[in-house]
Design an enzyme around this catalytic site. Sequence first.
Site: not given
Length: 136
Positions: A35-39
């Site tokens: 759920r991280c923007p860096l996924v």
Amino acid sequence: MTTFYDFTANTIDGRPMSMEEFRGKTVVVTNTATRCPLVFQLRGLERLWRDYADRGVVVLGFPCNQFMNQEPDSNDQVESVCQDRYGITFPLFAKVEVNGPFAHPLWQWMQKEKPGRVSSAVRWNYTKFLISRDGR
């Protein structure tokens, strides 16, 4: 002297796996969070794994929920998202803590061996450690 090969971690389905299984390989270890923007980095890590596995490169993912609650799901749910949405085939491990007193021993060792410029703590999701073929 302690090396990478001295550690064990549980796979995402709960089986203990010795890092000894990766002896002689170059290993990229990263903490993940779906759920991280860096996924989006999962796709690049998978491409690295697929493109260079035959040259002895391994990618290992360790889900972690220590950064803004970006990996709150169960191991089963994390595995499902990683496989279904991102096509991940590289080894995934059970969720771990990477910082603090309850950090997984492997992560404690990696931070001690190669601290960052400002601190030895992992600062965010998708921090990567590169382990040489000799386990350092």
